[in-house]
Enzyme design. Structure first.
Site, PDB file in Angstrom:
ATOM      1  N   TRP A 190       2.884  -6.114  -1.185  1.00  0.00           N
ATOM      2  CA  TRP A 190       1.761  -7.201  -0.798  1.00  0.00           C
ATOM      3  C   TRP A 190       1.678  -6.836   0.824  1.00  0.00           C
ATOM      4  O   TRP A 190       1.150  -7.539   1.103  1.00  0.00           O
ATOM      5  CB  TRP A 190       2.118  -9.218  -1.417  1.00  0.00           C
TER       6      TRP A 190
ATOM      7  N   CYS B 165       4.850   0.072  -3.136  1.00  0.00           N
ATOM      8  CA  CYS B 165       5.904  -0.193  -2.496  1.00  0.00           C
ATOM      9  C   CYS B 165       7.092  -0.958  -2.932  1.00  0.00           C
ATOM     10  O   CYS B 165       7.525  -0.557  -4.376  1.00  0.00           O
ATOM     11  CB  CYS B 165       6.324  -1.266  -0.403  1.00  0.00           C
TER      12      CYS B 165
END
Lengths: 651, 550
Positions: A334, A330
């Site tokens: 995380w 992303c």
């Protein structure tokens, strides 16, 4: 503070009078009067917000919202006291140092050895061995030994065998926060893997040879497939906007044989607001069906849950059905990446659907890969914009899957709820800090206890009675139906209205079946004993008194403990009309009613350490308060005698 | 009339059948007077589909070249598609189905032709007689009597021949009360709460009209149910507004002045086309194939189905609360007293009376509070969610009741002897059945049709052990308490077993159900074994002792 009233969220007329205590770690409310002391314990670390409301004639209301979705409404008689409590709580709820957290003072009376054993329960290198690495394609790399390459990664990272330290370092320089592609899940059966990273620093045109080599190596580590999926879990627009900041996503032209795919999961800020909106809906006092459904839709929460699930399903399908490896990222890799990788792993591998496996999964995809627990769950006072229910969403995804596959999981809903609780409670050290590096520096393992050992010790409470390791539903990949089954995603009242026990099914199928299974086990044992005795008797024809008495003992134990099964309750407020009915006999005084209400309130209050014991206790109390002869808990405080006609007409 | 006249093409080959969860199969389609029969031609594993014409809610036809497609939407909400080669054949079949599924004469319906293939152990038509019910009642109280005033259906056409009324009210007074109530539905006993002797009665609205007519006998009748010094509640299932408007049409509600011992509560429960439209919208939402989460929730919301569920349950809980907690008697009525009134009285009994949560008790409840109480099943269930008729009489009143029962069952999964399948089965048979039970609109019509003589009762079929075992809840443990359901929106859910039945594969849920059953079955087996061994041991031990004594 004395003479504090604890209000009931469902009914404004039920309130408990008691004393409020503040300790270093808890807020404790003790009710007056009732024989068994009814106590409500709330950990400071669970407090998410405190709101002082306008003073009324009865006192000064204080609203405490908790991260485990408990909402406590207190009315404190003196404004001054209220202010003091408010100020203290604000301070206590926002510790600035890790050392202030509960886990550093929490002592479950275990010795050092037991504590160490506890921390060893979940062992990640064992887990990678279980997956089948290291092997011909994958090796363990010590490049991050001293967190020298990436400070939010673990020390032990698995990468393709062909990858050199030079490539890793080169690739890490081309990735946000230096989070280079590393192995998350490896599928022994077909060599396909799930890798994770952060976004590349590609900007509009930048390239990185090492990064390209890295992706090629990942693809080649799966000889059965000639391409690699790169899944960017962000909405395309967000990813494109990142390009302007020198970040972005992989250009298919620069990497050999990748298939690039966006899956639009919104960012942490959208998710935070969405949860906020949904909780507002949960908090509505007697909402209509439309208010509720409309509010639920408007929050967008289930849409986000579905987006995460869809991403997980896509990846699981690529790995299991197409045999293609996937790289997931992303922005920083995380949050959404952790969600999606863990959902995919859960779908792919039955092991993660066992109790132990689920602990391993959280430890692997969340704890070790630097999900920022401290920031996301606000353990220490910090930037409120960093807070977001990222792991809550993952836990909900698991619940949604449990609803669709009732036999596939070894654990039950309670297990999930307790994990969620402890992610915020800071009672155990597992979820402290933002990375493995910070945890090691703080010597967490030497100074605190592990949640997993605690849950494991009480695992009987977390078992799903329908789970059987040899059941067909348990085996292999779970294949949930994707769209168009939107209706499969349901509101999880067990979580978000967890403390409104009155809203939940009054009898638990899980508990009932567990009781049956327990009895079955006793029966099996007894059968064995009886058979033995019969054999002996037939052989010797001697009367053995000892066994006989033993048998009698046993037969006493038998018989289902139905206490859990036949919970009843008291009626809700079905109508506002009844409150003003003037025919209430004075003999049905307030005392009787409020006694009943006290019991009720306690049911809705939290048990501080969530141990299964207290859960069972509340079950017993449930029983005590439902005696059919009880005076009823109809509202009695209102003195609307004069206006009853009007009220009837108004409805 | 001969059915053959309606069947122009009785048989078509090479027809493809598409239905939920199964791959399309090719086979032969046959039309008979009451069934649409499809059988695949495959020898090895012939598949058959038998569909009652009366189960068909609507049909659509489409043509692509000479290949015709008929889409059949059923009252049980299933949708199937038939691809029929040949335009003429397709048209013929479509028009036959249309004609056969909309027969207007009851006596042509399948129950009059159905011959059971099972042995009849017990005649369901005689399983639940009012006399038996009254016998139970007279064992606990002698304040009530069985009145045969309606023997020839002469006083109230929608009441059964015998009703239970207060002992102190004679038939003459009843006749007068009947004149004062809509459709002559005078107040009768619906439920007697053994715990405290409180009762629930039901009736239709009083005909007070605009000038506030009163009827002394009516007042006397309902006051006869009160204990000295006690008050009662009248639950009017209409909003105050609607009740007031009813006065203009000669209806109305009990005035405080004339019923000083009664408190009236208005609880608005919708009726007729509002409910029908709600069902249509709900099923449309469930069948929506779009991928959008938001649209699903807003469509669910817009259907208002769950709002109706919440309203009905709330009113029923209120009635139960008045009886059990307030210790007051209750009279329930709406306008005619044949729809929302029955929803409230029957649900209140499920909450209050453990007997109604058994299979037998629930059947008896359906017979008493729905069939004998004159719920017009034939009108209400003539069409289901796919109807486009603008008839005013159709409404899923009974389905809403079943849904509410399911909601309570979900909240108290161990307190009911029956399972979800039992409720679904009742839903199916209320809309289309081989049995005569749900035909007609009231006992009067049923007796004229001679249903007990000419058709088979659903209960004759259900109450055989082979069938019963399918409907038993493995988790059942008798619970003698009052069960108070939650009516909060968080506690109410869409009844997937009915509304998503054809859209959602239920394999995994069925497996869970099986697992549950096998856990409990194994436990029972062990228990039996242990008991047998214990007995054996005990016997051996006594033998031994006797020998010793000798």
């Amino acid at each position: 503070v004395e003479n504090v009233r604890l209000l009931d969220r469902l009914s404004s007329r039920k309130a408990a009078l008691g004393t409020l205590y503040l300790t270093a770690t808890h807020v404790i409310f003790v009710e007056n009067g009732s024989e068994a002391r009814k106590e409500t314990w709330v950990l400071h670390s669970q407090i998410s917000s405190i709101e002082k409301q306008a003073t009324t004639a009865t006192g000064c209301p204080l609203l405490i919202r908790c991260k485990n979705f408990q909402v406590i409404q207190l009315v404190i008689p003196q404004e001054r006291d209220c202010h003091d409590v408010y100020i203290s709580l604000i301070r206590l709820a926002r510790p600035v140092k890790y050392e202030e957290l509960y886990c550093f003072s929490f002592n479950p009376k275990l010795d050092k050895e037991e504590r160490e054993q506890g921390w060893k329960l979940v062992d990640l290198s064992e887990e990678y061995n279980r997956m089948g690495v290291p092997n011909n394609y994958w090796q363990i790399s010590d490049v991050n030994r001293d967190y020298g390459v990436c400070d939010s990664y673990p020390t032990e990272v698995y990468v393709p065998k062909s990858v050199t330290a030079h490539i890793i370092v080169g690739s890490s320089k081309f990735r946000s926060r230096r989070r280079f592609p590393a192995l998350s899940y490896y599928c022994k059966d077909n060599n396909a893997s799930i890798c994770r990273s952060s976004q590349p620093l590609s900007g509009f045109s930048a390239r990185c040879l090492e990064d390209e080599q890295m992706l090629q190596a990942i693809r080649k580590a799966n000889p059965g497939s000639d391409f690699l999926y790169v899944v960017d879990t962000r909405p395309k627009l967000n990813a494109m906007a990142n390009r302007a900041a020198g970040k972005g996503y992989e250009n298919e032209d620069n990497y050999s044989n990748i298939k690039f795919q966006f899956i639009g999961i919104e960012n942490i800020h959208v998710m935070r607001n969405s949860l906020q909106k949904m909780l507002e809906v949960c908090e509505l006092k007697s909402p209509s069906m439309s208010d509720f459904l409309w509010g639920l839709e408007n929050s967008g929460w289930l849409k986000h849950i579905k987006a995460i699930m869809d991403a997980g399903i896509f990846i699981a399908k690529a790995v299991a059905e197409e045999g293609v490896s996937v790289l997931v990222h992303c922005s920083d890799g995380w949050d959404r990446t952790a969600q999606v990788c863990s959902v995919a792993s859960l779908l792919l591998d039955p092991y993660y659907r066992t109790m132990k496996g689920f602990m391993v999964l959280i430890e692997k995809d969340w704890v070790s890969f630097g999900h920022k627990f401290n920031h996301r769950y606000g353990n220490l006072d910090g930037d409120p914009k960093e807070i977001s229910p990222v792991i809550d969403q993952f836990i909900e995804c698991v619940w949604q899957l449990m609803e669709q596959f009732p036999c596939a999981f070894e654990f039950n809903e309670r297990f999930l709820i307790h994990i969620q609780h402890h992610i915020y409670s800071c009672q155990f050290g597992n979820f402290l800090c933002n990375s493995q590096k910070e945890r090691r520096e703080l010597k967490i393992q030497e100074r605190t206890y592990s949640l997993w050992a605690h849950l494991w010790k009480n695992r009987a409470d977390y078992l799903n009675p329908l789970y059987r390791p040899d059941h067909s539903q348990t085996q292999g990949t779970l294949r949930p139906r994707m769209a168009p089954c939107n209706f499969l995603y349901k509101f999880w009242s067990g979580m978000y209205n967890r403390f409104e026990k009155g809203l939940h099914p009054r009898q638990s199928v899980t508990d009932y079946l567990m009781a049956v299974k327990e009895e079955t086990q006793q029966l099996e044992e007894e059968l064995e004993v009886l058979r033995e005795r019969l054999a002996n008797l037939q052989k010797s024809q001697l009367n053995d008194n000892k066994v006989k008495s033993k048998r009698q003992d046993r037969s006493k134990e038998l018989g289902l403990s139905t206490s859990n099964n036949s919970l009843a309750n008291t009626p809700q407020e079905y109508s506002n009309d009844l409150k003003s009915f003037p025919s209430r006999s004075p003999s049905q005084g307030d005392e009787e009613d409020s006694a009943l209400i006290l019991t009720q309130d306690n049911l809705k209050s939290s048990d501080p350490d969530l141990s299964a014991n207290s859960d069972q206790e509340s079950g017993v109390e449930d029983l005590s308060c439902r005696s059919p002869s009880g005076g009823g808990c109809l509202p009695s405080e209102d003195s609307g005698k004069d206006s009853d006609e009007a009220v009837f007409l108004a409805v | 009339m001969e059915f053959a006249e309606l069947i122009k093409t009785p048989r078509a080959d090479n027809v493809a059948l598409h239905r939920p969860f199964y791959p399309a199969v090719e086979g032969t389609l046959c039309l008979t007077g009451h069934h649409l029969i499809f059988s695949s031609r495959r020898q090895d594993n012939a598949e058959e589909l038998w569909l009652l014409h009366s189960n068909i809610d609507s049909i659509e036809k489409r043509f692509v070249g000479s290949l015709g497609t008929i889409i059949i939407k059923c009252k049980d909400l299933r949708i199937i598609q038939l691809d029929i080669p040949g335009m003429e054949e397709c048209l013929n079949i479509a028009s036959s189905i249309e004609a056969l599924s909309t027969l207007d004469s009851v006596t042509l319906m399948y129950p009059f032709f159905y011959r059971p293939m099972f042995e009849i152990v017990e005649d369901g038509w005689r399983s639940f007689l009012p006399d038996q019910e009254f016998e139970l009642l007279s064992s606990v109280t002698d304040e009530w009597r069985l009145s045969c005033i309606n023997k020839e259906f002469s006083v109230c056409p929608s009441y059964p021949p015998v009703v239970i009324v207060p002992k102190s009210i004679d038939d003459e007074a009843l006749r007068k009360v009947a004149m004062f109530r809509h459709g002559s539905r005078f107040p009768v006993l619906s439920y007697y709460h053994k715990k405290n002797g409180m009762v629930m009665m039901r009736s239709s609205q009083p005909l007070t009209g605009t000038n506030g007519r009163r009827c002394k006998e009516d007042e006397k009748l309902i006051n006869a149910t009160l204990r000295p010094g006690k008050r009662g509640y009248i639950i009017d299932t209409r909003s105050l507004n609607v009740a007031q408007q009813a006065r203009a049409k000669g209806g109305g509600f009990e005035q405080e002045a004339h019923y000083p011992q009664w408190r009236r509560i208005h609880k608005c429960i919708e009726r007729f086309n509002i409910l029908q439209e709600s069902l249509i919208k709900l099923v449309e939402a469930c069948n929506d194939q779009s991928h959008n989460m938001d649209r699903w929730l807003s469509k669910l919301e817009a259907s208002n189905w769950l709002t109706h569920i919440k309203e009905i349950l709330t009113a029923a809980c209120l009635a139960a609360q008045c009886i059990d907690r307030e210790g007051a008697s209750v009279l329930v009525h709406g306008t005619e007293g044949t729809d929302s009134t029955l929803q409230v009285t029957s649900l209140a009994q499920i909450i209050l009376d453990p007997r109604c949560r058994t299979i037998r008790g629930f059947e008896s409840l359906v017979v008493r509070e729905w069939l004998q109480a004159g719920h017009p099943f034939q009108q209400r269930c003539a069409q289901s969610a796919y109807s486009n008729s603008k008839q005013k009489w159709e409404a899923p009143v009974f389905l809403l009741f079943l849904d509410c029962v399911w909601q309570i069952l979900r909240q108290f999964p161990c307190s009911f002897e029956f399972n979800e399948q039992f409720l679904i089965m009742l839903f199916e048979h209320a809309y289309a059945s081989q049995f005569g039970t749900f035909l007609g609109n009231n006992e009067n019509e049923r007796s004229k049709l001679k249903l007990p003589q000419k058709t088979m009762s659903l209960w004759s079929w259900v109450n055989r052990s082979e069938e019963l075992s399918k409907f038993q809840n493995p988790l059942f443990e008798a619970n003698s308490l009052v069960i108070w359901p939650s009516v909060a929106p968080q506690s109410l859910q869409l009844w997937e077993g009915v509304f998503l039945r054809w859209n959602r594969p239920s394999k995994f849920l069925d497996e869970a159900q099986e697992e549950m059953i096998s856990i409990i079955r194994y436990n029972k087996e062990l228990q039996a074994k242990v008991n047998a061994l214990r007995r054996q041991l005990a016997e051996m031990e006594t033998d031994e002792r006797m020998q010793e004594n000798l």
